[in-house]
Design an enzyme around this catalytic site. Sequence first.
Site, short mmCIF file in Angstrom:
data_model
loop_
_atom_site.label_atom_id
_atom_site.label_comp_id
_atom_site.label_asym_id
_atom_site.label_seq_id
_atom_site.Cartn_x
_atom_site.Cartn_y
_atom_site.Cartn_z
N TYR B 156 -14.86 18.20 -4.06
CA TYR B 156 -14.45 18.04 -2.66
C TYR B 156 -15.61 17.53 -1.80
O TYR B 156 -15.45 16.61 -0.99
CB TYR B 156 -13.95 19.40 -2.16
N LYS B 160 -15.90 14.08 0.25
CA LYS B 160 -16.06 14.05 1.70
C LYS B 160 -17.35 13.33 2.12
O LYS B 160 -17.38 12.64 3.14
CB LYS B 160 -16.02 15.47 2.27
N1 LIG Z 1 -8.55 23.25 7.01
C1 LIG Z 1 -9.86 23.11 7.07
O1 LIG Z 1 -10.58 24.08 7.35
C2 LIG Z 1 -10.50 21.80 6.81
C3 LIG Z 1 -11.88 21.73 6.89
C4 LIG Z 1 -12.52 20.53 6.69
C5 LIG Z 1 -11.77 19.40 6.38
N2 LIG Z 1 -10.42 19.47 6.29
C6 LIG Z 1 -9.71 18.24 5.96
O2 LIG Z 1 -8.65 18.01 6.86
C7 LIG Z 1 -7.58 17.37 6.18
C8 LIG Z 1 -6.31 18.16 6.38
O3 LIG Z 1 -6.51 19.47 5.88
P1 LIG Z 1 -5.45 20.62 6.08
O4 LIG Z 1 -6.21 21.89 6.13
O5 LIG Z 1 -4.52 20.29 7.16
O6 LIG Z 1 -4.67 20.57 4.67
P2 LIG Z 1 -3.23 21.13 4.26
O7 LIG Z 1 -2.73 22.07 5.28
O8 LIG Z 1 -3.37 21.59 2.86
O9 LIG Z 1 -2.33 19.79 4.30
C9 LIG Z 1 -2.63 18.73 3.47
C10 LIG Z 1 -1.73 17.56 3.78
O10 LIG Z 1 -2.08 16.48 2.91
C11 LIG Z 1 -0.91 16.02 2.27
N3 LIG Z 1 -1.21 15.44 0.94
C12 LIG Z 1 -1.76 16.07 -0.12
N4 LIG Z 1 -1.87 15.21 -1.15
C13 LIG Z 1 -1.36 14.03 -0.74
C14 LIG Z 1 -1.20 12.75 -1.33
N5 LIG Z 1 -1.57 12.51 -2.60
N6 LIG Z 1 -0.63 11.76 -0.60
C15 LIG Z 1 -0.24 11.98 0.67
N7 LIG Z 1 -0.38 13.16 1.28
C16 LIG Z 1 -0.93 14.17 0.59
C17 LIG Z 1 0.01 17.20 2.21
O11 LIG Z 1 1.32 16.73 2.10
P3 LIG Z 1 2.45 17.41 1.12
O12 LIG Z 1 2.54 18.84 1.50
O13 LIG Z 1 3.66 16.62 1.41
O14 LIG Z 1 1.93 17.22 -0.26
C18 LIG Z 1 -0.27 17.87 3.54
O15 LIG Z 1 0.50 17.27 4.56
C19 LIG Z 1 -8.01 17.25 4.74
O16 LIG Z 1 -8.57 15.96 4.51
C20 LIG Z 1 -9.05 18.31 4.60
O17 LIG Z 1 -9.95 18.03 3.57
C21 LIG Z 1 -9.77 20.66 6.49
#
Ligand SMILES: NC(=O)c1ccc[n+]([C@@H]2O[C@H](COP(=O)([O-])OP(=O)(O)OC[C@H]3O[C@@H](n4cnc5c(N)ncnc54)[C@H](OP(=O)(O)O)[C@@H]3O)[C@@H](O)[C@H]2O)c1
Lengths: 80, 248
Positions: B156, B160
């Site tokens: 990851y 990133k």
């Molecule tokens: N949450 C945090 O604390 C955090 C921190 C740092 C960075 N981020 C980054 O922020 C972004 C969003 O994170 P989140 O926490 O909102 O994640 P999340 O709640 O797990 O949601 C992930 C989203 O990505 C979609 N997805 C996964 N694989 C995919 C693919 N192959 N093609 C298209 N869509 C796909 C999922 O869609 P489906 O459900 O339809 O598969 C879902 O809508 C990510 O890039 C993550 O790395 C998050």
Amino acid sequence: MLSTVLERVTKVVVDRLGVDESEVKPEASFREDLGADSLDVVELVMEFEDEFETEISDDDAEKIATVGDAVSYIKEKVGE
Amino acid sequence: MGRFDEKTAVVTGASRGIGRTVALRLASEGAKVVVNYSGSQEKAEAVVEEIRSAGGEAFAFQANVSDADQVKEMMDEAIKQFGSIDFLVNNAGITRDNLLMRMKEDEWDDVLAINLKGVFLCTKAVTRQMMRQRAGRIVNLASVVGVVGNAGQANYVAAKAGVIGLTKTTAKELAARNILVNAVAPGFITTDMTDELGEEMKEQLLSTIPLGKLGSAEDVAGTVAFLLSDEAKYITGQTINVDGGMVM
Ligand SMILES: NC(=O)c1ccc[n+]([C@@H]2O[C@H](COP(=O)([O-])OP(=O)(O)OC[C@H]3O[C@@H](n4cnc5c(N)ncnc54)[C@H](OP(=O)(O)O)[C@@H]3O)[C@@H](O)[C@H]2O)c1
């Protein structure tokens, strides 16, 4: 009146690169002679695609370096 | 009347979490939105429904961001329905955490494919349209761990950190065409992704956050919206941390 492939290519090049029509000779290289940077060449190819309603693959696009390259490629592609 | 009236956006991974909140936020400010998802169709449709019932315009599109053909189909459909793509938000992401020593090759490959290659493919697929428009904004979701590293997340973190480098390079390549590319690096945000963490882990985390609490998806969406707005027209190639001060 249908214009020739060369005329249409020349027009695209003149419009896009802002060069004089007299500079757009078959042997003129877009980058060496007509002052285009690599992104300009990508855009030229996009405009050729629009002008001639065809698709030019990345592999083919890489081979287009001069005005003559473009003209002969397009002639072959659109069968003129 | 909103600051994104007449604008069109593609938000990847918009069925849940941060992507969902970004999609709703952009729509609430007037943008037409493509709600991309990969598996959660019902959730994506619910996001579209929510946007429509508030008077906005949106459609859901299933596409795996790591599949070039599906990505291209999605962008073609966006242009067909909306006539332009002004904004791309590369948000889709997954985690497959493991210690490096235990990490399986497919855990590495899956995360790199979706979190890094996906950004490359989606970006590549919109640049043609944005170059034509002579305008465009791209915001990539990175993570603060991509800046500082994190034990148990080699895949990851590598992805990133890659996104941050890709952001800078894309920004340089496309600047002359008025396409601005930035990244937002969240810290710990409450979503499905972080709900998986145990209580003890959360306690420990909180002690590393100067502001003393987890962030919300709205906090991230607000920064994304800022980077897409006119106020940010002189900002490109940057990574903005939204992390309560974790990384300074
Ligand atoms: N949450 C945090 O604390 C955090 C921190 C740092 C960075 N981020 C980054 O922020 C972004 C969003 O994170 P989140 O926490 O909102 O994640 P999340 O709640 O797990 O949601 C992930 C989203 O990505 C979609 N997805 C996964 N694989 C995919 C693919 N192959 N093609 C298209 N869509 C796909 C999922 O869609 P489906 O459900 O339809 O598969 C879902 O809508 C990510 O890039 C993550 O790395 C998050």
